[in-house]
Design an enzyme around this catalytic site. Structure first.
Site, PDB file in Angstrom:
ATOM      1  N   ASP A 104     -30.945  36.468  18.643  1.00 30.47           N
ATOM      2  CA  ASP A 104     -31.702  37.495  19.354  1.00 30.47           C
ATOM      3  C   ASP A 104     -33.042  36.922  19.806  1.00 30.47           C
ATOM      4  O   ASP A 104     -33.126  35.735  20.132  1.00 30.47           O
ATOM      5  CB  ASP A 104     -31.890  38.709  18.441  1.00 30.47           C
ATOM      6  N   HIS A 150     -37.264  43.215  19.518  1.00 25.93           N
ATOM      7  CA  HIS A 150     -35.835  43.544  19.482  1.00 25.93           C
ATOM      8  C   HIS A 150     -35.119  42.863  18.323  1.00 25.93           C
ATOM      9  O   HIS A 150     -34.377  43.491  17.562  1.00 25.93           O
ATOM     10  CB  HIS A 150     -35.199  43.140  20.819  1.00 25.93           C
ATOM     11  N   SER A 170     -27.087  47.628  21.068  1.00 23.73           N
ATOM     12  CA  SER A 170     -27.681  46.602  20.202  1.00 23.73           C
ATOM     13  C   SER A 170     -27.830  47.117  18.783  1.00 23.73           C
ATOM     14  O   SER A 170     -27.556  46.410  17.807  1.00 23.73           O
ATOM     15  CB  SER A 170     -29.050  46.189  20.740  1.00 23.73           C
TER      16      SER A 170
END
Length: 573
Positions: A165, A198, A352
């Site tokens: 990520d 994120h 996600s």
């Protein structure tokens, strides 16, 4: 001092206590221990079988008289149910279990007196923001009213989940010690650190520290994380960087790879990296995408990858989630609370987040010890998923259920909703690969076929003339094969048709019936291609044993079907 006082009490009633210890106290509990595990002033009295309600009340009255002015109060509604096991729960002020037994045993049929021990909620941690994690309760990771996946395991530190990520904020208090190895594949000036938030959000959902009286808890908070930064500080990355991250994670012992990312283009490099991970026993999980589309996103679109859709608190597909039969499973993805930059937390939504939840549960399955290979892990996730709205159309197997996935369950028998889809055979195709739908407008793929009772009849056409009757067609070959994916079997039956001059016959309509080991029957029809062949594919069966395919009819205008080879079997052991 406490023990001295206890033994003084024992000395005053040594004969009675001796018999209590033998017959009624299976193990010695000190008063200090009792205070910790028992509800204050609450006791359960058990009577001999067939003791009447009047006898029970009389016995309690005798106990109250012996205890002096201390009040014995039966505790209401609880006893409506306890009386079925000959017990009552009572509350008595200012006494202890030793005094209760001294004054009560042997009175009016009383057989046993014990503390009303404390119970606590199962399946939850002491993290203060746990109630914000609605998805954990939906998936039965946690529970505030019964058992959950956490009653089986909260993750083993021998299990590694790779998060590919934007990096991880390892300075976050709730991610302390979670990451055991990091690498950067973006050439970012910040290295493997997260400058976006994120990756930290995904990591927290999977493995944030549990039972630390802080923030949240990850689903699999006992596992360790490999931090592969494959997306740059702006949230974008290259397929080569992602592929490198996959290989790095595989080589460093990842059991699960989480990719909450995606692109719209198929890539051989990315596909090869996926195959590398799969061939080394890694469970690869990726987000289906957030475009409310049935178009594949990659790497989720690759067949060996577990693709994940997102659901809402109403347990339905989120409006933004991608969908389709290529999507394997669903998980909560709306308003998911997790760790971000600084020492903060935030709500994010998307596939996600749903993907991180499935990865966390995969970590729990690995940790539970019931599986020693990835096929087993995926079978546990798929076969135990809850069949919510959209199952079978928007995603194959339903919404993941953590509690059931970590239990050792027998694999269920498939239901008759499975269909057999006929497909023209491409000589270059790999059995079990993408299905090509027949172009014959009269065909109903996977649907029931009405078999003509007259073997000389041509469905939908005129009866052949005597001259045409000399032209015959038959099956020259029937073969069966199967492939295995995640302990599921895809069975292919191929039929080749020729005429009486040994010419391969294109455009012949073939109908077959396949009987499964559990005696379910599936039928299908398809039209032969230019090579005279047609294949029928029965997907995702769990059943081992013998499958038998039987040709029920072959038809072509101007030809009579002459049965020769009519069936074939294959056994899966």
């Amino acid at each position: 001092m406490l023990k001295v006082n206890l033994f003084r009490l024992i000395g005053r009633a040594s004969l009675i206590i001796f018999f209590i210890d033998i017959f009624f106290v299976p193990k010695f509990i000190t008063l200090a221990q009792e205070n910790q595990i028992a509800t204050p002033n609450r006791y359960i009295i058990t009577f001999r079988k067939n003791t009447s309600s009047a006898q029970r009340n009389g016995a309690i009255g005798i106990m109250q008289a012996r205890l002096g002015k201390r009040q014995i109060r039966q505790t209401g509604q609880v006893n409506t149910h306890l009386q079925k096991i000959n017990s009552v729960s009572v509350e008595i002020t200012d006494t202890n279990i030793l005094q209760m037994k001294t004054y009560g045993l042997g009175v009016g049929g009383i057989e046993l007196i014990e503390p009303d021990y404390k119970a606590q909620k199962l399946g939850e941690t002491n993290d203060p923001d746990l109630p914000k994690l609605w998805g954990l309760y939906t998936m039965k990771v946690a529970s505030n009213e019964g058992t959950s996946a956490w009653n089986t395991t909260n993750g083993a530190n021998s299990v590694k989940v790779a998060v590919l990520d934007t990096g991880v904020n390892t300075a976050h208090s709730d991610l302390s010690g979670v990451v055991v190895q990091s690498a950067d594949f973006t050439n970012s000036p910040s290295g493997s650190s997260d400058m976006d938030g994120h990756g930290s959000h995904v990591t927290g959902a999977i493995a944030a520290v549990g039972n630390n009286n802080l923030g949240i808890s990850g689903i699999s908070y006992g596992v360790k994380v490999l931090n592969g930064k494959v997306l740059g500080d702006n949230g974008y990355g290259t397929y080569s960087g992602i592929a490198s991250g996959i290989i790095w994670a595989t080589d460093n012992g990842a059991n699960v790879i989480n990719m909450s990312l995606g692109g719209s283009v198929n890539s051989s490099t990315l596909n090869n990296a996926i195959d590398y991970a799969i061939s080394h026993g890694v469970v690869v999980i990726a987000a289906a995408g957030n475009s409310n589309s049935s178009i594949k996103s990659y790497p989720a679109g690759y067949d060996p990858v577990v693709s994940v859709a997102g659901t809402t608190q109403s347990d339905v597909k989120a409006s933004w989630s991608n969908y389709g039969t290529w999507v394997d499973i669903a998980a909560p993805g709306s308003s998911i609370y997790s760790t971000v930059l600084g020492d903060s937390y935030a709500y994010y939504s998307g596939t996600s987040m749903a993907t991180s939840y499935v990865s966390g549960i995969a970590g729990l399955v690995w940790s539970s010890g019931i599986c020693s290979n990835p096929d087993c892990v995926l079978s546990q996730l798929f076969t135990t998923a809850d069949p919510i709205t959209g199952t079978g159309s928007q995603f194959k197997y339903g919404r993941v259920d953590a509690q059931k996935s970590v239990l050792s369950l027998s694999i269920p028998t498939p239901t008759a909703t499975l269909t057999m889809t006929p497909t023209p055979t491409d000589p270059t195709a790999t059995p079990g690969g993408p299905t090509t739908i027949p172009t014959d407008p009269t065909a109903t793929p996977g649907g029931p076929t009405t078999i003509p009772t007259d073997p000389t009849a041509t469905p939908g056409g005129p009866t052949p003339s005597p001259a045409a009757a000399q032209k015959t067609i038959t099956a020259s070959l029937i073969t069966m094969s199967y492939i295995t994916r995640y302990s599921l079997y895809t069975i292919t039956t191929k039929v080749t048709v020729k005429d009486n001059q040994n010419n391969l016959m294109a455009g012949a309509r073939v109908s077959i019936s396949t009987k499964m080991p559990n005696n379910f029957n599936f039928v299908g029809s398809g039209t032969t291609n230019s090579s005279g062949a047609v294949s029928f594919i029965l997907r995702n069966s769990y059943a081992k044993g013998t499958y038998k395919s039987t040709i029920t009819n072959i038809s072509k205008s101007g030809y009579i079907y002459t049965p020769t080879i009519i069936g074939e079997t294959i056994t899966i052991q």
